[in-house]
Design an enzyme around this catalytic site. Sequence first.
Site, PDB file in Angstrom:
ATOM      1  N   ASP A 245       9.291   2.655  -0.065  1.00 54.05           N
ATOM      2  CA  ASP A 245       8.254   3.332   0.716  1.00 54.05           C
ATOM      3  C   ASP A 245       8.451   2.928   2.174  1.00 54.05           C
ATOM      4  OD1 ASP A 245       6.076   4.381   1.934  1.00 54.05           O
ATOM      5  OD2 ASP A 245       4.595   3.573   0.524  1.00 54.05           O
TER       6      ASP A 245
ATOM      7  N   TYR B 101       0.853  -1.186   0.000  1.00 54.45           N
ATOM      8  CA  TYR B 101       0.000   0.000   0.000  1.00 54.45           C
ATOM      9  C   TYR B 101       0.885   1.230   0.000  1.00 54.45           C
ATOM     10  CZ  TYR B 101      -3.464   3.447   1.592  1.00 54.45           C
ATOM     11  OH  TYR B 101      -4.278   4.542   1.705  1.00 54.45           O
TER      12      TYR B 101
ATOM     13  N   LYS C 239       4.272   8.737   9.146  1.00 56.80           N
ATOM     14  CA  LYS C 239       4.069   8.117  10.463  1.00 56.80           C
ATOM     15  C   LYS C 239       5.095   8.568  11.520  1.00 56.80           C
ATOM     16  CE  LYS C 239       1.060   4.767   8.457  1.00 56.80           C
ATOM     17  NZ  LYS C 239       1.081   4.022   7.239  1.00 56.80           N
TER      18      LYS C 239
HETATM   19  C1  LIG Z   1       0.437   4.499   5.882  1.00 53.69           C
HETATM   20  C2  LIG Z   1       1.166   4.280   4.616  1.00 53.69           C
HETATM   21  C3  LIG Z   1       1.045   5.148   3.521  1.00 53.69           C
HETATM   22  C4  LIG Z   1       0.040   6.264   3.475  1.00 53.69           C
HETATM   23  O1  LIG Z   1       0.264   7.216   4.440  1.00 53.69           O
HETATM   24  P1  LIG Z   1      -0.968   8.189   4.851  1.00 53.69           P
HETATM   25  O2  LIG Z   1      -0.339   9.127   5.825  1.00 53.69           O
HETATM   26  O3  LIG Z   1      -2.014   7.311   5.421  1.00 53.69           O
HETATM   27  O4  LIG Z   1      -1.410   8.867   3.602  1.00 53.69           O
HETATM   28  C5  LIG Z   1       1.868   4.945   2.424  1.00 53.69           C
HETATM   29  N1  LIG Z   1       2.742   3.935   2.394  1.00 53.69           N
HETATM   30  C6  LIG Z   1       2.875   3.071   3.419  1.00 53.69           C
HETATM   31  C7  LIG Z   1       3.886   1.994   3.335  1.00 53.69           C
HETATM   32  C8  LIG Z   1       2.073   3.209   4.552  1.00 53.69           C
HETATM   33  O5  LIG Z   1       2.181   2.310   5.539  1.00 53.69           O
END
Ligand SMILES: *Cc1c(COP(=O)(O)O)cnc(C)c1O
Length: 426
Positions: free
Chosen positions: A237, A143, A265
Site C-alpha cells: 500500500d 491503515y 495522495k
Molecule cells: C491515506 C491512506 C489510505 C486511504 O486513502 P483515502 O484517500 O483517505 O481513502 C490508504 N492507505 C494508506 C497507506 C494511506 O496513507
Amino acid sequence: MFENSITAYEEAKNVIPGGVDSPVRAFKSVGGTPPFIDRGEGAYLYDIDGNKYLDFVQSWGPLIFGHCDKDIEQAVIETAKKGLSFGAPTVLETKLANEIVEMYDNIDKVRFVNSGTEAVMSAIRLARGVTGKNNILKFEGCYHGHSDSLLVQAGSGMATFGSPSSPGVPADLTKHTILCEYNNIEDLRKCFEASDDIACLIIEPIAGNMGFVPANEEFLEECRRLCDENGTLLIFDEVMSGFRASLTGAHGVVKPNADIVTFGKVIGGGMPVGAFASNEEIMNNLSPDGAIYQAGTLSGNPVAMAAGLVSLQKIKADKDLYNRLNAKTQKLLNGFKQAAEKYNIAFQSKSIGSMFGFFFCDIEPKNFKDVGTCDFDRFAKFHHEMLKRGFYFACSQYETGFMCDAISDEDIDNCINAANEVMELL
Ligand SMILES: *Cc1c(COP(=O)(O)O)cnc(C)c1O
C-alpha cells in the site's frame, strides 16, 4: 485569535458529524479547535482568522510542491474548461498510467479510482479473485482506508483473526482478516501457519499511519518469501509512500517488489485520485477483460488526471527533488533533536525522503504497541504551542509529517527556533 474558526466549528457541528468530513481533522487527540482554512499558498496555510501557518501536513501528503503550484493550477483550470466529467475514456488517463508504468518494473497496467480506500478495496478483490482464496493478512497500525474488512483490531493473543474495530462492521467480514504485529517475523510465520487460505498480505512497507515507522528489510524479505511459498499475493500500500519516500516510493527504498501496488495522495496532485496496479497477467483479470468486477462513475476524472499528470511530470523532470526534500527534512529533525536534548526531553525521529515522524519516547518505536508507550500529553502541548507560533503539524503522534518543495531553509530555521522555545516549556 481563533474566533472565526471557533464559530465555524460550532456551525459545522450542527450539520456535519463532529464538524468534519474525516475524523482526524477534529483535533481530538490534541484538543482545541481546528483552524478552518481559507486558502493555501506555497508552504503556507491561511485560516479564516487570518493566521498564517507553515504547513507540514500538505493535505496529508498529496501536495509535494506545496499549495497552488502554478503548473498544476494551470492544468486543472484548462482541463476544467473543457468539461468536468464525461464517464467516457480520455487520453489523460493513458498518459497518467504511462507515467506510473514507466517507473515500476513490476507494473504493466493501472486502474484509476477516486480514493486510497477504493484503491485498496479493489486491490483486495483482485487478489482474492486471482488466487481464489479468502483471507487477508494485515498488520496492526497499518491503515488501508476505511473499508469493512480492514477495520480490525487484535483479538486475544497475536496471530489471530481480527475483530471489528468499529461498530457497523460485521464480525463475519473481519473473520477473514488476520492481524499480525508489524516488524515481527515470528508472528508473521505464525499467521501463515494459521491459515492456508490467505489471498493477500497487505502492508505499508513504510508505515505512516502509526506515526512514521518503516518496516525493516529482513521483515519485508520474509513477507515476500512467505507470500511466494504460500501462493499469497503481496500488496504494497503505497497510497502515502508513493512518490513521497522516493521517486518510486517504498519500492525505491526496500528490496522486495510487490505483486500489487496501491496509490493515492501524490498521484492526484491534490485532487481525489487513487489507483491500483500490477503486472499484465494479474490486471487482465479485471472487467471488462476478465471476470473480476470493479467500476466507478467518476474514476479517471479528467481534472484529477490532469493534476496528477502534471505533478508526476514535474517530479520526474526534477532530478534533484528528492535530495532537496530529504535534506530539508533531515535539517528539521536534527534541529528538533538538538532542541529536545538541550531540555532533556525523550525524543525520537526518523525520515525517508519527504516523510517524517517524531515521538516523545525513549526508544524508537518499531510497531503500533511501541508508539502507544510514547508521551501523548507532551505531544499535545508541543502541537498546541507550535500551532500558536504558526507551525502546522499533524495533530497526532500516530500521523506522519510531510515536507514540500515550497518550504525553504529559512522556514525550517524559523521552525527550529520555535521548537526550541516550545521544548523549553515542555
Ligand atoms: C491515506 C491512506 C489510505 C486511504 O486513502 P483515502 O484517500 O483517505 O481513502 C490508504 N492507505 C494508506 C497507506 C494511506 O496513507
